[in-house]
Design a protein around this motif. Sequence first.
Motif, PDB file in Angstrom:
ATOM      1  N   SER A  99       0.965  -1.223  -0.023  1.00 27.68           N
ATOM      2  CA  SER A  99      -0.073  -0.407  -0.286  1.00 27.68           C
ATOM      3  C   SER A  99       0.481   1.038   0.461  1.00 27.68           C
ATOM      4  N   PRO A 100       1.789   1.104   0.898  1.00 26.95           N
ATOM      5  CA  PRO A 100       2.785   3.301   0.655  1.00 26.95           C
ATOM      6  C   PRO A 100       3.072   2.977  -0.451  1.00 26.95           C
ATOM      7  N   ILE A 101       2.960   2.231  -1.810  1.00 27.45           N
ATOM      8  CA  ILE A 101       3.514   2.727  -2.722  1.00 27.45           C
ATOM      9  C   ILE A 101       2.638   2.211  -4.051  1.00 27.45           C
ATOM     10  N   ASP A 102       1.443   1.305  -3.527  1.00 27.99           N
ATOM     11  CA  ASP A 102       0.598   1.513  -4.119  1.00 27.99           C
ATOM     12  C   ASP A 102       0.560   0.431  -5.735  1.00 27.99           C
ATOM     13  N   ASP A 103       1.129  -0.399  -5.123  1.00 28.46           N
ATOM     14  CA  ASP A 103       1.774  -1.158  -6.382  1.00 28.46           C
ATOM     15  C   ASP A 103       2.496  -2.557  -5.632  1.00 28.46           C
ATOM     16  N   ILE A 104       2.281  -3.700  -6.502  1.00 25.83           N
ATOM     17  CA  ILE A 104       3.196  -5.366  -6.457  1.00 25.83           C
ATOM     18  C   ILE A 104       4.799  -5.122  -5.732  1.00 25.83           C
ATOM     19  N   ILE A 105       4.885  -5.529  -5.438  1.00 28.76           N
ATOM     20  CA  ILE A 105       6.029  -5.855  -4.243  1.00 28.76           C
ATOM     21  C   ILE A 105       6.515  -7.287  -4.308  1.00 28.76           C
ATOM     22  N   GLU A 106       7.345  -7.662  -4.710  1.00 27.39           N
ATOM     23  CA  GLU A 106       8.578  -8.882  -4.761  1.00 27.39           C
ATOM     24  C   GLU A 106       8.904  -9.547  -2.994  1.00 27.39           C
ATOM     25  N   ILE A 107       8.037 -10.850  -2.559  1.00 24.72           N
ATOM     26  CA  ILE A 107       8.721 -10.891  -0.721  1.00 24.72           C
ATOM     27  C   ILE A 107       8.861 -12.226  -0.790  1.00 24.72           C
ATOM     28  N   TYR A 109       6.122   2.384   7.536  1.00 21.53           N
ATOM     29  CA  TYR A 109       6.405   2.501   6.529  1.00 21.53           C
ATOM     30  C   TYR A 109       7.204   3.849   6.176  1.00 21.53           C
ATOM     31  N   SER A 110       6.709   5.546   6.706  1.00 23.49           N
ATOM     32  CA  SER A 110       7.279   6.263   7.325  1.00 23.49           C
ATOM     33  C   SER A 110       8.352   6.891   8.338  1.00 23.49           C
ATOM     34  N   VAL A 111       7.906   5.950   9.185  1.00 27.93           N
ATOM     35  CA  VAL A 111       9.121   5.910   9.842  1.00 27.93           C
ATOM     36  C   VAL A 111      10.451   5.374   9.414  1.00 27.93           C
ATOM     37  N   ILE A 112       9.972   4.176   8.632  1.00 26.99           N
ATOM     38  CA  ILE A 112      11.229   3.180   7.685  1.00 26.99           C
ATOM     39  C   ILE A 112      12.150   4.350   6.774  1.00 26.99           C
ATOM     40  N   ILE A 113      11.373   5.082   6.016  1.00 30.14           N
ATOM     41  CA  ILE A 113      12.133   5.726   5.574  1.00 30.14           C
ATOM     42  C   ILE A 113      12.633   7.246   6.097  1.00 30.14           C
ATOM     43  N   ASP A 114      12.514   7.113   7.114  1.00 28.83           N
ATOM     44  CA  ASP A 114      13.171   8.239   7.605  1.00 28.83           C
ATOM     45  C   ASP A 114      14.852   7.492   8.575  1.00 28.83           C
ATOM     46  N   SER A 115      14.161   6.315   8.525  1.00 28.00           N
ATOM     47  CA  SER A 115      15.623   5.774   9.592  1.00 28.00           C
ATOM     48  C   SER A 115      16.879   5.524   7.650  1.00 28.00           C
ATOM     49  N   LEU A 116      16.306   4.558   6.657  1.00 27.63           N
ATOM     50  CA  LEU A 116      17.399   4.913   5.968  1.00 27.63           C
ATOM     51  C   LEU A 116      17.605   5.434   5.195  1.00 27.63           C
ATOM     52  N   THR A 117      16.242   6.738   5.056  1.00 22.85           N
ATOM     53  CA  THR A 117      17.349   8.019   4.186  1.00 22.85           C
ATOM     54  C   THR A 117      19.182   8.432   4.697  1.00 22.85           C
ATOM     55  N   PRO A 118      18.829   8.466   5.718  1.00 26.15           N
ATOM     56  CA  PRO A 118      20.251   8.848   5.803  1.00 26.15           C
ATOM     57  C   PRO A 118      21.449   8.091   5.291  1.00 26.15           C
ATOM     58  N   LEU A 119      21.182   6.996   5.486  1.00 22.10           N
ATOM     59  CA  LEU A 119      22.530   5.916   5.328  1.00 22.10           C
ATOM     60  C   LEU A 119      22.141   5.953   3.233  1.00 22.10           C
ATOM     61  N   LYS A 137       9.160   9.851  -4.666  1.00 19.24           N
ATOM     62  CA  LYS A 137       9.303  10.134  -6.066  1.00 19.24           C
ATOM     63  C   LYS A 137      10.326   9.603  -6.213  1.00 19.24           C
ATOM     64  N   GLU A 138      11.754   9.434  -5.987  1.00 16.84           N
ATOM     65  CA  GLU A 138      12.965   9.585  -5.571  1.00 16.84           C
ATOM     66  C   GLU A 138      13.293   7.822  -5.710  1.00 16.84           C
ATOM     67  N   PHE A 139      12.774   7.079  -5.311  1.00 20.81           N
ATOM     68  CA  PHE A 139      12.966   5.630  -4.436  1.00 20.81           C
ATOM     69  C   PHE A 139      11.706   5.125  -3.898  1.00 20.81           C
ATOM     70  N   GLU A 140      11.397   3.916  -4.485  1.00 20.70           N
ATOM     71  CA  GLU A 140      10.458   2.629  -5.106  1.00 20.70           C
ATOM     72  C   GLU A 140      10.465   1.512  -4.586  1.00 20.70           C
ATOM     73  N   ALA A 141       9.938   1.190  -3.506  1.00 14.46           N
ATOM     74  CA  ALA A 141      10.458  -0.027  -2.392  1.00 14.46           C
ATOM     75  C   ALA A 141      10.111  -1.117  -3.932  1.00 14.46           C
ATOM     76  N   ASP A 142      11.190  -1.972  -4.014  1.00 13.49           N
ATOM     77  CA  ASP A 142      11.033  -3.436  -4.884  1.00 13.49           C
ATOM     78  C   ASP A 142      10.435  -4.891  -4.517  1.00 13.49           C
ATOM     79  N   TYR A 143      11.844  -5.093  -2.728  1.00 11.63           N
ATOM     80  CA  TYR A 143      11.564  -6.310  -2.525  1.00 11.63           C
ATOM     81  C   TYR A 143      11.231  -6.046  -1.260  1.00 11.63           C
ATOM     82  N   LEU A 144      10.943  -7.429  -0.244  1.00 11.59           N
ATOM     83  CA  LEU A 144      11.016  -7.481   1.236  1.00 11.59           C
ATOM     84  C   LEU A 144      11.159  -8.352   1.576  1.00 11.59           C
ATOM     85  N   THR A 145      12.014  -8.807   3.012  1.00 15.23           N
ATOM     86  CA  THR A 145      11.581 -10.102   3.388  1.00 15.23           C
ATOM     87  C   THR A 145      11.152  -9.455   4.626  1.00 15.23           C
TER      88      THR A 145
END
Length: 145
Positions: free
Chosen positions: A35-43, A67-77, A96-104
């Motif tokens: 839902s955060p990207i409104d698209d299909i993701i590999e899992i 998801y917003s907490v996750i994004i805030d955490s990974l942006t500096p890395l 707009k710059e990054f699209e989630a594609d996969y997660l475990t």
Amino acid sequence: GKTIKVEDDFFGSMKYIRIRSKPEYSYFECRRHFSPIDDIIEISVLSDINKSFEKHKAFFKKIESNYSVIIDSLTPLIESEYQNWKENFTIVDFQKEFEADYLTIPRGDAPDEKWEIAFYSIHDQHHTITLTMENFKAIDILIDG
């Protein structure tokens, strides 16, 4: 051997990948709406063949709602890693710059299990950015391509 497939009401069609040498690394592959990207993701769902997916479903929902907490955490890395070859690189609009594609999704046996989320970026379409997470905190990054 024979491909094992499972139909799940939440994850849909899931293909079991058995790791004979290390059964604890066996997992299911599937694709699902994220839902955060409104698209299909590999899992990849780390699980044994005869286990319930209830913990995994709950964890997936927690990823979506945090998801917003996750994004805030990974942006500096991501910014720090990109600055190794693009000086003064900053993320202006993550969505707009990054699209989630996969997660475990981890097994769910321990409260501090690590998991991964990977992204494609408009900044470099030939590489995948994979972040290792502990709970919802980014702890490591790998840019591969």
